[in-house]
Design a protein around this motif. Structure first.
Motif, short mmCIF file in Angstrom:
data_model
loop_
_atom_site.label_atom_id
_atom_site.label_comp_id
_atom_site.label_asym_id
_atom_site.label_seq_id
_atom_site.Cartn_x
_atom_site.Cartn_y
_atom_site.Cartn_z
N PRO A 77 0.83 -1.21 0.00
CA PRO A 77 0.00 0.00 0.00
C PRO A 77 0.86 1.25 0.00
CG PRO A 77 -0.75 -1.54 1.69
CD PRO A 77 0.56 -2.06 1.18
N GLY A 78 0.39 2.27 -0.69
CA GLY A 78 1.07 3.56 -0.64
C GLY A 78 0.90 4.18 0.74
N TYR A 79 1.89 4.94 1.16
CA TYR A 79 1.78 5.59 2.47
C TYR A 79 1.69 7.10 2.30
CZ TYR A 79 6.93 5.87 1.87
OH TYR A 79 8.20 6.07 1.40
N GLY A 80 1.04 7.75 3.30
CA GLY A 80 1.08 9.20 3.37
C GLY A 80 0.05 9.92 2.53
N TYR A 81 -1.04 9.26 2.13
CA TYR A 81 -2.05 9.97 1.34
C TYR A 81 -3.13 10.54 2.25
CZ TYR A 81 -5.48 11.12 -2.19
OH TYR A 81 -6.39 11.80 -2.97
N ALA A 82 -3.28 11.84 2.28
CA ALA A 82 -4.09 12.53 3.29
C ALA A 82 -5.58 12.22 3.19
CB ALA A 82 -3.87 14.04 3.18
N ARG A 83 -6.11 11.89 2.00
CA ARG A 83 -7.54 11.70 1.86
C ARG A 83 -8.02 10.34 2.37
NH1 ARG A 83 -9.38 13.35 -4.04
NH2 ARG A 83 -11.35 12.55 -3.21
N VAL A 84 -7.09 9.45 2.66
CA VAL A 84 -7.47 8.20 3.32
C VAL A 84 -7.70 8.50 4.80
CG1 VAL A 84 -6.67 5.88 3.93
CG2 VAL A 84 -6.16 6.81 1.68
N SER A 85 -8.70 7.85 5.40
CA SER A 85 -9.03 8.14 6.79
C SER A 85 -7.86 7.83 7.70
CB SER A 85 -10.24 7.30 7.22
OG SER A 85 -9.88 5.94 7.35
N LYS A 86 -7.80 8.52 8.85
CA LYS A 86 -6.71 8.33 9.80
C LYS A 86 -6.63 6.86 10.25
CE LYS A 86 -4.76 10.29 14.04
NZ LYS A 86 -4.69 9.09 14.88
N LYS A 87 -7.79 6.24 10.48
CA LYS A 87 -7.81 4.85 10.92
C LYS A 87 -7.18 3.95 9.86
CE LYS A 87 -10.86 1.18 12.60
NZ LYS A 87 -12.25 0.80 12.90
N LYS A 88 -7.51 4.20 8.59
CA LYS A 88 -6.95 3.39 7.52
C LYS A 88 -5.46 3.64 7.37
CE LYS A 88 -10.73 2.15 4.42
NZ LYS A 88 -11.21 2.19 3.03
N ARG A 89 -5.02 4.89 7.50
CA ARG A 89 -3.60 5.20 7.38
C ARG A 89 -2.81 4.43 8.43
NH1 ARG A 89 -5.03 10.59 6.83
NH2 ARG A 89 -4.09 11.15 8.82
N GLU A 90 -3.37 4.37 9.65
CA GLU A 90 -2.70 3.65 10.73
C GLU A 90 -2.63 2.15 10.41
OE1 GLU A 90 -5.00 4.76 14.07
OE2 GLU A 90 -3.95 6.66 14.39
N GLY A 91 -3.73 1.64 9.81
CA GLY A 91 -3.76 0.23 9.43
C GLY A 91 -2.73 -0.07 8.36
N PHE A 92 -2.62 0.81 7.38
CA PHE A 92 -1.64 0.60 6.32
C PHE A 92 -0.23 0.62 6.92
CE2 PHE A 92 -5.12 0.72 3.90
CZ PHE A 92 -5.45 1.83 3.14
N SER A 93 0.01 1.57 7.82
CA SER A 93 1.33 1.67 8.42
C SER A 93 1.69 0.39 9.16
CB SER A 93 1.40 2.87 9.37
OG SER A 93 1.20 4.06 8.67
N GLY A 94 0.76 -0.12 9.94
CA GLY A 94 1.00 -1.36 10.68
C GLY A 94 1.26 -2.52 9.74
N MET A 95 0.50 -2.59 8.66
CA MET A 95 0.66 -3.65 7.68
C MET A 95 2.04 -3.59 7.03
SD MET A 95 -1.50 -4.28 4.17
CE MET A 95 -2.99 -3.68 4.95
N ILE A 96 2.44 -2.39 6.64
CA ILE A 96 3.74 -2.21 5.99
C ILE A 96 4.87 -2.54 6.97
CG2 ILE A 96 5.32 -0.52 4.99
CD1 ILE A 96 2.83 0.90 3.84
N LEU A 97 4.76 -2.04 8.21
CA LEU A 97 5.83 -2.27 9.18
C LEU A 97 5.95 -3.74 9.54
CD1 LEU A 97 5.48 0.82 11.54
CD2 LEU A 97 6.74 0.58 9.41
N ASP A 98 4.83 -4.43 9.69
CA ASP A 98 4.87 -5.88 9.93
C ASP A 98 5.58 -6.58 8.77
OD1 ASP A 98 3.66 -5.89 12.38
OD2 ASP A 98 1.70 -6.53 11.67
N TYR A 99 5.23 -6.17 7.57
CA TYR A 99 5.79 -6.82 6.38
C TYR A 99 7.31 -6.67 6.32
CZ TYR A 99 6.99 -7.72 1.54
OH TYR A 99 7.61 -8.19 0.41
N VAL A 100 7.78 -5.43 6.44
CA VAL A 100 9.23 -5.20 6.24
C VAL A 100 10.07 -5.76 7.37
CG1 VAL A 100 8.83 -3.19 4.77
CG2 VAL A 100 9.20 -2.87 7.23
#
Length: 200
Positions: A77-100
């Motif tokens: 997932p792309g990170y840092g896109y402002a129009r995505v909800s804060k809850k979703k941004r946090e979810g994406f971040s967690g997903m990416i961090l778990d992955y790497v």
């Protein structure tokens, strides 16, 4: 290396859903609208393997593709896109961090950076995180056909200067265009040379 076959495997919303780690793997990640899907399609010589969109933030899952039945390409997932909800941004971040940090067959994270713009804080922070965690990565500048030579040179100098504030030695960098294909052979050659490092 030239990719002969590229097949979609699955989309995963959480780490435990990822496919078995039985092939060498390369993750592609960057800010939304950095040209990630276009570059993946160019690497694979396919028009729509990875879905592109004029709306940033379309990729909201980790999409896995098996290449030549011998290695994985992961579209994150792309990170840092402002129009995505804060809850979703946090979810994406967690997903990416778990992955790497947890994906055991991950050989390199390709961090895509838009060559048209000045250094972005979120890119620099993510690169620093990878360094602190000891995750192997390569910075891949995208869309190098878009800026003028002067703009490109200025942005490159500014990015390297920003990195030197955190790094004694600059991380590896590549320069690509999904339109012209520039840099694509070098990226594929890097993957071909790195694949033998994978051990089951």
């Amino acid at each position: 290396m030239e990719i002969k076959t590229a097949e979609f495997v699955k989309s995963s919303a959480v780490f435990k859903e990822l496919p078995p780690p039985n092939y060498p793997e390369y993750g592609f990640v960057g800010r939304s609208n950095v040209g990630k899907s276009s570059l993946i399609n160019r690497l694979c010589n396919r028009k729509s393997l990875a879905k592109t969109s004029s709306t940033p933030g379309k990729t909201q899952l980790i999409n896995h593709f098996v290449i030549d039945e011998s290695w994985y390409m992961a579209d994150l997932p792309g990170y840092g896109y402002a129009r995505v909800s804060k809850k979703k941004r946090e979810g994406f971040s967690g997903m990416i961090l778990d992955y790497v940090t947890k994906r055991e067959n991950l050989l390199t994270v390709f961090v895509l950076v838009d060559s048209r713009i000045k250094p972005q804080k979120i890119d620099l922070e993510f690169i620093e995180f990878l360094g602190v965690q000891g995750v192997p990565f390569t910075i891949v500048f995208t869309k190098i056909d878009k800026p003028t030579q002067k703009e490109y040179s200025q942005n490159q100098r500014a990015f390297k200067q920003a990195l030197r504030a955190q790094w004694e030695e600059l991380p590896p960098m590549m320069h690509t265009s999904s339109i012209t294909g520039k840099g694509v052979p070098a990226l594929l050659d890097y993957i071909e040379a790195t694949n033998p490092l994978f051990t089951r």
